[in-house]
Design a protein around this motif. Structure first.
Motif, PDB file in Angstrom:
ATOM      1  N   PRO A  40       0.787  -1.233   0.000  1.00 35.20           N
ATOM      2  CA  PRO A  40       0.000   0.000   0.000  1.00 35.20           C
ATOM      3  C   PRO A  40       0.818   1.281   0.000  1.00 35.20           C
ATOM      4  N   VAL A  41       2.130   1.173   0.084  1.00 41.13           N
ATOM      5  CA  VAL A  41       2.961   2.374   0.142  1.00 41.13           C
ATOM      6  C   VAL A  41       4.262   2.137  -0.617  1.00 41.13           C
ATOM      7  N   VAL A  42       4.732   3.182  -1.287  1.00 39.12           N
ATOM      8  CA  VAL A  42       6.016   3.150  -1.981  1.00 39.12           C
ATOM      9  C   VAL A  42       6.943   4.122  -1.273  1.00 39.12           C
ATOM     10  N   PHE A  76       0.216  -3.292   6.272  1.00 36.56           N
ATOM     11  CA  PHE A  76      -1.066  -2.613   6.387  1.00 36.56           C
ATOM     12  C   PHE A  76      -0.845  -1.253   7.016  1.00 36.56           C
ATOM     13  N   GLY A  77      -1.800  -0.362   6.801  1.00 41.33           N
ATOM     14  CA  GLY A  77      -1.706   0.968   7.386  1.00 41.33           C
ATOM     15  C   GLY A  77      -3.060   1.637   7.437  1.00 41.33           C
ATOM     16  N   ALA A  78      -3.818   1.348   8.478  1.00 42.45           N
ATOM     17  CA  ALA A  78      -5.158   1.918   8.641  1.00 42.45           C
ATOM     18  C   ALA A  78      -5.539   1.892  10.111  1.00 42.45           C
ATOM     19  N   GLN A 126      -6.155   2.699   2.721  1.00 41.92           N
ATOM     20  CA  GLN A 126      -5.141   2.721   3.771  1.00 41.92           C
ATOM     21  C   GLN A 126      -4.438   4.081   3.809  1.00 41.92           C
ATOM     22  N   LYS A 127      -4.773   4.843   4.844  1.00 36.88           N
ATOM     23  CA  LYS A 127      -4.250   6.200   5.004  1.00 36.88           C
ATOM     24  C   LYS A 127      -3.249   6.302   6.156  1.00 36.88           C
TER      25      LYS A 127
END
Length: 215
Positions: free
Chosen positions: A40-42, A109-111, A131-132
């Motif tokens: 979910p993130v770069v 994960f990131g939420a 996912q913020k």
């Protein structure tokens, strides 16, 4: 006296059985393999001359993108399930067996915990968009709880000898204040030793002495 020529005979092998086995193995690997989910993130990490190699297991990676959003990655499926159960109990959120199994397969994960169920039901790009980042503010520092429960779950599952190694992976454009907040969270749990992930760069010309890896 002339030599007697032995007539040559062509040898034929029936490859049908071998081909059948090959196709069966190929079918087995195709059916059992699972596609790696898009992270979910770069994160574009800064450069460094450090050559410390991270282990490929028992690692907890805290990733921070350039916008300051925080994501968590734990390599062990058993540890992920155990820490999810602990977080669910703390925040009074129930997860079905299907949702738990989906989380078990989710490396990063990131939420917020309240939105995690929606993330687990989403697929592909929709899951990434939901996912913020994990909250890190002082009123609700969920990162602190995730890290604490991950460490506890790791020890309960594998014992004291396989404790998690903490790693921070921050984008080179991330504001220092965000990174400092993550470091403060770790130090609050008496974790004063951790690694920073960087891109390996060539040692500058004329730099004397041995190359030393630093943490």
């Amino acid at each position: 006296m002339a030599k007697v020529k032995v007539p040559r005979k062509s040898i034929s092998l029936d490859m049908t059985a071998m081909c059948d086995v090959a196709f069966l193995l190929l079918t087995f690997f195709i059916l059992t393999a699972t596609a790696r989910e898009e992270e979910p993130v770069v994160v574009d990490t800064p450069g460094s001359v450090s050559e410390t190699v991270l282990p490929d297991r028992d690692v907890l990676i805290i990733s921070i993108d350039k916008g300051g959003q925080v994501f968590l990655k734990v390599d062990s499926e058993k540890t992920r399930l155990a820490m999810l159960d602990k977080m669910a109990g703390r925040y009074q959120v129930s997860f079905s067996e299907g949702e738990k199994n989906q989380f078990r397969l989710t490396e990063m994960f990131g939420a917020p915990i309240a939105n995690l169920k929606s993330v687990l039901h989403a697929k592909g790009r929709d899951r990434v968009a939901l996912q913020k980042g994990i909250p890190t503010d002082s009123l609700d520092n969920q990162l602190d709880n995730w890290v604490s429960y991950a460490r506890l779950a790791q020890v309960e599952t594998f014992g004291e000898k396989q404790q998690l190694r903490i790693v921070i992976k921050a984008d080179k454009d991330t504001k220092y204040e965000v990174i400092q907040k993550v470091i403060d969270t770790l130090m609050k749990q008496n974790m004063n030793k951790f690694n920073l992930i960087t891109n390996l760069e060539q040692m500058p010309a004329g730099f004397g002495g041995e190359k030393k890896s630093h943490k």
